[in-house]
Design a protein around this motif. Sequence first.
Motif, PDB file in Angstrom:
ATOM      1  N   VAL A 107       0.849  -1.243  -0.093  1.00 22.79           N
ATOM      2  CA  VAL A 107      -0.161  -0.152   0.028  1.00 22.79           C
ATOM      3  C   VAL A 107       0.761   1.273  -0.075  1.00 22.79           C
ATOM      4  O   VAL A 107       0.421   2.260  -0.913  1.00 22.79           O
ATOM      5  CB  VAL A 107      -0.898   0.250   1.294  1.00 22.79           C
ATOM      6  N   THR A 108       1.821   1.196   0.967  1.00 20.73           N
ATOM      7  CA  THR A 108       2.754   2.469   0.637  1.00 20.73           C
ATOM      8  C   THR A 108       3.362   2.662  -0.458  1.00 20.73           C
ATOM      9  O   THR A 108       3.690   3.777  -1.124  1.00 20.73           O
ATOM     10  CB  THR A 108       3.904   2.181   1.855  1.00 20.73           C
ATOM     11  N   ARG A 109       3.980   1.554  -1.253  1.00 21.65           N
ATOM     12  CA  ARG A 109       4.643   1.765  -2.270  1.00 21.65           C
ATOM     13  C   ARG A 109       3.915   2.284  -3.484  1.00 21.65           C
ATOM     14  O   ARG A 109       3.902   3.293  -3.924  1.00 21.65           O
ATOM     15  CB  ARG A 109       5.389   0.326  -3.001  1.00 21.65           C
ATOM     16  N   ASP A 110       2.420   1.753  -3.605  1.00 17.09           N
ATOM     17  CA  ASP A 110       1.616   2.135  -4.434  1.00 17.09           C
ATOM     18  C   ASP A 110       1.125   3.564  -4.312  1.00 17.09           C
ATOM     19  O   ASP A 110       0.577   4.260  -5.380  1.00 17.09           O
ATOM     20  CB  ASP A 110       0.272   1.227  -4.507  1.00 17.09           C
ATOM     21  N   SER A 111       1.140   3.858  -3.061  1.00 17.05           N
ATOM     22  CA  SER A 111       0.759   5.497  -2.700  1.00 17.05           C
ATOM     23  C   SER A 111       1.707   6.353  -2.832  1.00 17.05           C
ATOM     24  O   SER A 111       1.544   7.877  -2.537  1.00 17.05           O
ATOM     25  CB  SER A 111      -0.027   5.536  -1.254  1.00 17.05           C
ATOM     26  N   GLY A 112       2.840   5.979  -2.734  1.00 17.75           N
ATOM     27  CA  GLY A 112       4.223   6.952  -2.954  1.00 17.75           C
ATOM     28  C   GLY A 112       4.356   7.443  -1.443  1.00 17.75           C
ATOM     29  O   GLY A 112       5.091   8.309  -1.230  1.00 17.75           O
ATOM     30  N   SER A 113       4.071   6.588  -0.495  1.00 16.09           N
ATOM     31  CA  SER A 113       4.275   6.875   0.730  1.00 16.09           C
ATOM     32  C   SER A 113       5.599   6.047   1.365  1.00 16.09           C
ATOM     33  O   SER A 113       5.702   5.104   0.613  1.00 16.09           O
ATOM     34  CB  SER A 113       3.105   6.566   1.725  1.00 16.09           C
ATOM     35  N   LEU A 114       6.141   6.414   2.383  1.00 11.16           N
ATOM     36  CA  LEU A 114       7.082   5.502   2.980  1.00 11.16           C
ATOM     37  C   LEU A 114       6.778   4.640   3.836  1.00 11.16           C
ATOM     38  O   LEU A 114       5.687   5.033   4.764  1.00 11.16           O
ATOM     39  CB  LEU A 114       8.349   6.607   3.559  1.00 11.16           C
ATOM     40  N   LEU A 115       7.284   3.590   4.093  1.00 11.08           N
ATOM     41  CA  LEU A 115       7.061   2.780   5.413  1.00 11.08           C
ATOM     42  C   LEU A 115       8.187   2.934   6.319  1.00 11.08           C
ATOM     43  O   LEU A 115       9.299   2.608   6.091  1.00 11.08           O
ATOM     44  CB  LEU A 115       6.924   1.250   4.720  1.00 11.08           C
ATOM     45  N   ILE A 116       7.917   3.140   7.477  1.00  8.83           N
ATOM     46  CA  ILE A 116       8.912   3.324   8.586  1.00  8.83           C
ATOM     47  C   ILE A 116       8.799   2.145   9.734  1.00  8.83           C
ATOM     48  O   ILE A 116       7.457   2.168  10.104  1.00  8.83           O
ATOM     49  CB  ILE A 116       8.471   4.545   9.236  1.00  8.83           C
ATOM     50  N   PHE A 117       9.545   1.065   9.799  1.00  2.11           N
ATOM     51  CA  PHE A 117       9.475   0.119  10.902  1.00  2.11           C
ATOM     52  C   PHE A 117      10.113   0.786  12.198  1.00  2.11           C
ATOM     53  O   PHE A 117      11.293   1.219  12.072  1.00  2.11           O
ATOM     54  CB  PHE A 117      10.284  -1.205  10.486  1.00  2.11           C
ATOM     55  N   ASP A 118       9.330   0.886  13.151  1.00  2.00           N
ATOM     56  CA  ASP A 118       9.822   1.353  14.426  1.00  2.00           C
ATOM     57  C   ASP A 118      10.273   0.128  15.154  1.00  2.00           C
ATOM     58  O   ASP A 118       9.571  -0.814  15.840  1.00  2.00           O
ATOM     59  CB  ASP A 118       8.776   2.083  15.118  1.00  2.00           C
ATOM     60  N   GLU A 119      11.564  -0.181  14.817  1.00  2.00           N
ATOM     61  CA  GLU A 119      12.089  -1.483  15.651  1.00  2.00           C
ATOM     62  C   GLU A 119      12.904  -1.116  16.773  1.00  2.00           C
ATOM     63  O   GLU A 119      13.843  -1.854  17.101  1.00  2.00           O
ATOM     64  CB  GLU A 119      12.862  -2.235  14.682  1.00  2.00           C
ATOM     65  N   VAL A 120      12.559   0.033  17.716  1.00  2.00           N
ATOM     66  CA  VAL A 120      13.270   0.239  18.827  1.00  2.00           C
ATOM     67  C   VAL A 120      13.005  -0.799  19.669  1.00  2.00           C
ATOM     68  O   VAL A 120      14.393  -1.211  20.495  1.00  2.00           O
ATOM     69  CB  VAL A 120      12.476   1.657  19.369  1.00  2.00           C
ATOM     70  N   ILE A 121      11.965  -1.577  19.634  1.00  2.00           N
ATOM     71  CA  ILE A 121      11.974  -2.830  20.736  1.00  2.00           C
ATOM     72  C   ILE A 121      12.430  -4.061  19.771  1.00  2.00           C
ATOM     73  O   ILE A 121      13.475  -4.808  20.174  1.00  2.00           O
ATOM     74  CB  ILE A 121      10.805  -3.193  21.166  1.00  2.00           C
ATOM     75  N   THR A 122      11.728  -4.227  18.820  1.00  2.00           N
ATOM     76  CA  THR A 122      12.044  -5.529  17.976  1.00  2.00           C
ATOM     77  C   THR A 122      13.564  -5.532  17.576  1.00  2.00           C
ATOM     78  O   THR A 122      14.132  -6.671  17.344  1.00  2.00           O
ATOM     79  CB  THR A 122      11.143  -5.624  17.066  1.00  2.00           C
ATOM     80  N   GLY A 123      14.278  -4.633  17.078  1.00  2.00           N
ATOM     81  CA  GLY A 123      15.664  -4.617  16.339  1.00  2.00           C
ATOM     82  C   GLY A 123      16.563  -5.465  17.394  1.00  2.00           C
ATOM     83  O   GLY A 123      16.761  -4.886  18.301  1.00  2.00           O
ATOM     84  N   PHE A 124      17.129  -6.524  16.925  1.00  2.00           N
ATOM     85  CA  PHE A 124      18.134  -7.171  17.730  1.00  2.00           C
ATOM     86  C   PHE A 124      17.478  -7.867  18.939  1.00  2.00           C
ATOM     87  O   PHE A 124      18.167  -8.640  19.355  1.00  2.00           O
ATOM     88  CB  PHE A 124      19.220  -6.343  18.138  1.00  2.00           C
ATOM     89  N   ARG A 125      15.952  -7.954  18.819  1.00  2.00           N
ATOM     90  CA  ARG A 125      15.594  -8.520  20.009  1.00  2.00           C
ATOM     91  C   ARG A 125      14.841  -9.838  19.740  1.00  2.00           C
ATOM     92  O   ARG A 125      15.025 -10.729  20.173  1.00  2.00           O
ATOM     93  CB  ARG A 125      14.517  -7.597  20.621  1.00  2.00           C
ATOM     94  N   ILE A 126      13.944  -9.757  18.457  1.00  2.00           N
ATOM     95  CA  ILE A 126      13.360 -11.017  18.167  1.00  2.00           C
ATOM     96  C   ILE A 126      14.174 -11.663  17.125  1.00  2.00           C
ATOM     97  O   ILE A 126      13.687 -12.844  16.706  1.00  2.00           O
ATOM     98  CB  ILE A 126      11.946 -10.550  17.655  1.00  2.00           C
ATOM     99  N   ALA A 127      14.927 -11.178  16.482  1.00  2.00           N
ATOM    100  CA  ALA A 127      16.076 -12.024  15.497  1.00  2.00           C
ATOM    101  C   ALA A 127      17.378 -10.923  15.277  1.00  2.00           C
ATOM    102  O   ALA A 127      17.174  -9.761  15.343  1.00  2.00           O
ATOM    103  CB  ALA A 127      15.122 -12.105  14.056  1.00  2.00           C
ATOM    104  N   ARG A 128      18.156 -11.503  14.801  1.00  2.00           N
ATOM    105  CA  ARG A 128      19.420 -10.771  14.610  1.00  2.00           C
ATOM    106  C   ARG A 128      19.304  -9.811  13.544  1.00  2.00           C
ATOM    107  O   ARG A 128      19.854  -8.613  13.978  1.00  2.00           O
ATOM    108  CB  ARG A 128      20.585 -11.914  13.960  1.00  2.00           C
ATOM    109  N   GLY A 129      18.405  -9.867  12.466  1.00  2.00           N
ATOM    110  CA  GLY A 129      18.073  -8.764  11.797  1.00  2.00           C
ATOM    111  C   GLY A 129      16.876  -8.054  12.021  1.00  2.00           C
ATOM    112  O   GLY A 129      16.224  -7.356  11.330  1.00  2.00           O
ATOM    113  N   GLY A 130      16.316  -8.298  13.574  1.00  2.00           N
ATOM    114  CA  GLY A 130      14.882  -7.508  13.710  1.00  2.00           C
ATOM    115  C   GLY A 130      13.712  -8.237  12.949  1.00  2.00           C
ATOM    116  O   GLY A 130      13.969  -9.343  12.337  1.00  2.00           O
ATOM    117  N   ALA A 131      12.699  -7.689  13.079  1.00  2.00           N
ATOM    118  CA  ALA A 131      11.338  -8.030  12.470  1.00  2.00           C
ATOM    119  C   ALA A 131      11.540  -8.152  11.025  1.00  2.00           C
ATOM    120  O   ALA A 131      10.829  -8.749  10.377  1.00  2.00           O
ATOM    121  CB  ALA A 131      10.295  -7.030  13.044  1.00  2.00           C
ATOM    122  N   GLN A 132      12.257  -7.087  10.439  1.00  2.00           N
ATOM    123  CA  GLN A 132      12.374  -7.183   9.000  1.00  2.00           C
ATOM    124  C   GLN A 132      12.836  -8.429   8.414  1.00  2.00           C
ATOM    125  O   GLN A 132      12.349  -8.928   7.369  1.00  2.00           O
ATOM    126  CB  GLN A 132      13.152  -5.761   8.569  1.00  2.00           C
TER     127      GLN A 132
END
Length: 368
Positions: free
Chosen positions: A165-190
Amino acid sequence: MILGHRPPAVVEAIRAQLERGWTFGAPTEGEVRLASLVSDRMPAIDMLRLVNSGTEATMSAVRLARAATGRRKLIKFAGGYHGHADSLLVDAGSGVATLGVPGTPGITPAAAEDTVVARFNALGDVESAMERWPKQVAAVIVEPVAGNMGVVLPTDGFLAGLRDVTRDSGSLLIFDEVITGFRIARGGAQELYGVTPDLTCLGKVLGGGLPIGAYGGRRDIMEQVAPAGPVYQAGTLSGNPLAVAAGLATLEALDHRVYHQLEATGGRVASALALAAAVAGVPLTVNRVGSMLTAFFTAGVVTDYDTAKRADTVQFAAWFRRLLPQGVLFPPSQFEAAFLSTAHDDDALAFLESALQESFSGVLADRR
Ligand SMILES: *Cc1c(COP(=O)(O)O)cnc(C)c1O
């Protein structure tokens, strides 16, 4: 504290940096090393900027998204927390995508009017907002696994849907991985969910317990940040050498073996919670990914803020207070995530399991 308190490698790294100095008013080698470590683990991050907190990371990312798209509006999700910048602290009460109203005293309507609130896991809300405000939405900001209304997992296809949806609308997708980054996987939720955001916000684990934050992403976007580009952002203590040293030592310790251990630990605690509640006849729904989890005092599934709010907070409080004298400190709110660490070894987990068995008995009676 993903490695527990005072892990020797982190203590040593901080001590060594203390001897070398802690503020220089210039970038340091450690900062560059930390940046390349992050971008190795998160290939979506071509460039990144270190800041001092998760709040700074998200507010800077939002400013950058608005500048890069030339648009004003921002979509966030009810129950999503992105630090305490004014435009992100919008009341989470209204379910369907509507214009935001200030959620706390001190925020002017003007600061909140460009924030649109959608329901987590409701892709249709985002699609409707894009139709209602065509070419006006700068970005969608999301905790890919929500951690601030209790742990709420993305349903199948939700994150991939946001990407489309963001790509189609010309919007950006921001992942707030302040918690998940390096917590749930080595490369985060992404990495875990295989969805690539345009911008990523980091904090918490990244600093090993010292103040830090970071935002980064696509090179063409990040090159718009000053001094390479016109979007101003700076910080006297950004990339502070002590926090960077603690972060480097922490990330270096986080190998694949650690994530296997954390997954096993999380699974064991979730099972213990479910079993203890079942034996006591207390309705409980445990949401978990890796080493982050929440035990919701409700029988129903929890997929968004509305369903999270169905949990019985009085019962939760009674349970929390039963655990304390046994020496177990859970997060003191139904709407916070519990985090497990590598310091939760076999002994600690056995101790926790027996405390949990005790804790649920009488919760039903306490409630009355
Ligand atoms: C904690 C948190 C923040 C804010 O980080 P601070 O370092 O407390 O400013 C932002 N986003 C998420 C998802 C968080 O959990």
